[in-house]
Write a protein that holds these residues in place. Sequence first.
Motif, short mmCIF file in Angstrom:
data_model
loop_
_atom_site.label_atom_id
_atom_site.label_comp_id
_atom_site.label_asym_id
_atom_site.label_seq_id
_atom_site.Cartn_x
_atom_site.Cartn_y
_atom_site.Cartn_z
N THR A 57 0.85 -1.20 0.00
CA THR A 57 0.00 0.00 0.00
C THR A 57 0.88 1.26 0.00
N GLY A 58 2.03 1.17 0.61
CA GLY A 58 2.97 2.30 0.66
C GLY A 58 3.78 2.45 -0.62
N GLU A 59 3.47 1.64 -1.64
CA GLU A 59 4.13 1.70 -2.95
C GLU A 59 5.65 1.52 -2.83
N VAL A 61 4.13 -13.25 11.78
CA VAL A 61 3.78 -13.31 10.36
C VAL A 61 2.61 -12.36 10.10
N LYS A 62 2.72 -11.66 8.99
CA LYS A 62 1.58 -10.89 8.53
C LYS A 62 0.86 -11.80 7.55
N TYR A 63 -0.37 -12.16 7.91
CA TYR A 63 -1.06 -13.24 7.22
C TYR A 63 -2.18 -12.66 6.35
N GLY A 108 -4.18 -9.69 7.46
CA GLY A 108 -3.84 -8.78 6.37
C GLY A 108 -4.97 -8.45 5.42
N ALA A 109 -6.08 -9.20 5.48
CA ALA A 109 -7.18 -8.89 4.56
C ALA A 109 -8.21 -8.05 5.33
N ASP A 110 -8.38 -6.81 4.92
CA ASP A 110 -9.28 -5.89 5.64
C ASP A 110 -10.72 -6.41 5.62
N GLY A 113 -3.55 -3.13 7.35
CA GLY A 113 -4.18 -3.09 6.03
C GLY A 113 -4.29 -1.71 5.41
N SER A 114 -4.68 -1.72 4.15
CA SER A 114 -4.75 -0.52 3.32
C SER A 114 -5.87 0.42 3.77
N PHE A 115 -7.02 -0.19 4.12
CA PHE A 115 -8.20 0.65 4.36
C PHE A 115 -8.20 1.31 5.73
N VAL A 144 -14.04 0.27 -3.76
CA VAL A 144 -12.74 0.86 -4.12
C VAL A 144 -11.90 -0.18 -4.88
N VAL A 145 -11.94 -1.42 -4.41
CA VAL A 145 -11.15 -2.48 -5.08
C VAL A 145 -11.67 -2.68 -6.51
N SER A 146 -12.98 -2.51 -6.71
CA SER A 146 -13.54 -2.76 -8.05
C SER A 146 -13.04 -1.75 -9.09
C1 NAY Z 1 0.75 -3.75 2.66
O1 NAY Z 1 1.84 -4.28 2.69
O2 NAY Z 1 0.53 -2.65 2.18
C2 NAY Z 1 -0.41 -4.45 3.20
O3 NAY Z 1 -0.54 -4.64 4.37
C3 NAY Z 1 -1.39 -4.90 2.28
C4 NAY Z 1 -2.64 -5.47 2.86
C5 NAY Z 1 -3.63 -5.46 1.75
N1 NAY Z 1 -3.42 -6.62 0.90
C6 NAY Z 1 -3.05 -6.53 -0.36
C7 NAY Z 1 -2.93 -7.82 -1.07
O4 NAY Z 1 -2.83 -5.48 -0.89
O5 NAY Z 1 -5.16 -4.34 3.09
C8 NAY Z 1 -5.04 -5.42 2.22
C9 NAY Z 1 -5.96 -5.24 1.02
O6 NAY Z 1 -5.61 -4.10 0.32
C10 NAY Z 1 -7.41 -5.12 1.44
O7 NAY Z 1 -7.77 -6.23 2.18
C11 NAY Z 1 -8.32 -4.97 0.22
O8 NAY Z 1 -8.42 -6.15 -0.51
#
Ligand code: NAY
Length: 292
Positions: free
Chosen positions: A47-49, A160-162, A186-188, A204-206, A243-245
Amino acid sequence: IKDFNGVIPAAITPFDINENIDLDATREFTEFLLGNDIHGLYLTGSTGEGFLMKSEERMKVVETVMEVAKDKVPVVVHVGNIGTKRTIELARHAKEAGATAISSVPPFYWHFDSKQIFNYYKDIAEAVDIPMIIYNVPLAGVLPISLIKELGKIDNIVGVKYTNTDIYQIPVIKDELGDDFMIYGGADELASSNILVGVDGIVGSFYNLFPGLFVDIYNAVKNDNVKEAYKLQEKAVRLINYVVSTNNMVAGIKSILRDAGINAGYARKPFLNFYDKDQEQLSKEIIEIADK
Ligand code: NAY
């Protein structure tokens, strides 16, 4: 590492409209997250590119966030790279900058096998004296449970980030490696379910975009208010799905934040930014979905 828990944004990195790192916006955005009661920060991940940045830029962003966040919340720096050498340089820097821990995706693109992935993490753990959180994420290649268990026995590998969705494996991993082995959901979309199966935190991203909503979900589950957690999670999933769509999640999150007056900057190419009418439209849809 025990205090790295709770709701942890995988922080976005603000770039200016010409794709330069924007350190003023980085400071401001860190303040914004801290003001929203998040419990920790995870920097320069997907997410941080992080993969779109030079190592020097990643280091500058880490130093800038640390100026603001040090002594306030624990900060974990994602140092993942395709090659061990560059990862170790970033890991050394993260330690010097005062990070609580580092984290890394497995090396990717060449479909490295379990032995190579094991060696990647072991080499880093041996080279740098800072705790490491490994990362199970479909985008980089899912780690077999047996490999996670093996890696968890290496000194310095503390969690672990799962991000895989088979979260019933989380208690299985805890059973094998002990309760002190930290697991981060890791999945929001699965935030509340992750908390229910016993993760230590959610990353997570959100949590950049709706920090308050996810702090409420976290507290609702922790307070056994499952009905409330379910209601809030259902809303969160509607928002995330939209947003994902767009197939442009990182740029979308930044666009919605900008539209709300929060200087989250822009995304780097090849992400496509939302401007003007598209930016307004995205926010309009999000507000409608939130109010539904
Ligand atoms: C990171 O390294 O930026 C993350 O923690 C990413 C976590 C995200 N997973 C992916 C595969 O990008 O937040 C999730 C994800 O964006 C969210 O669940 C939406 O699908």
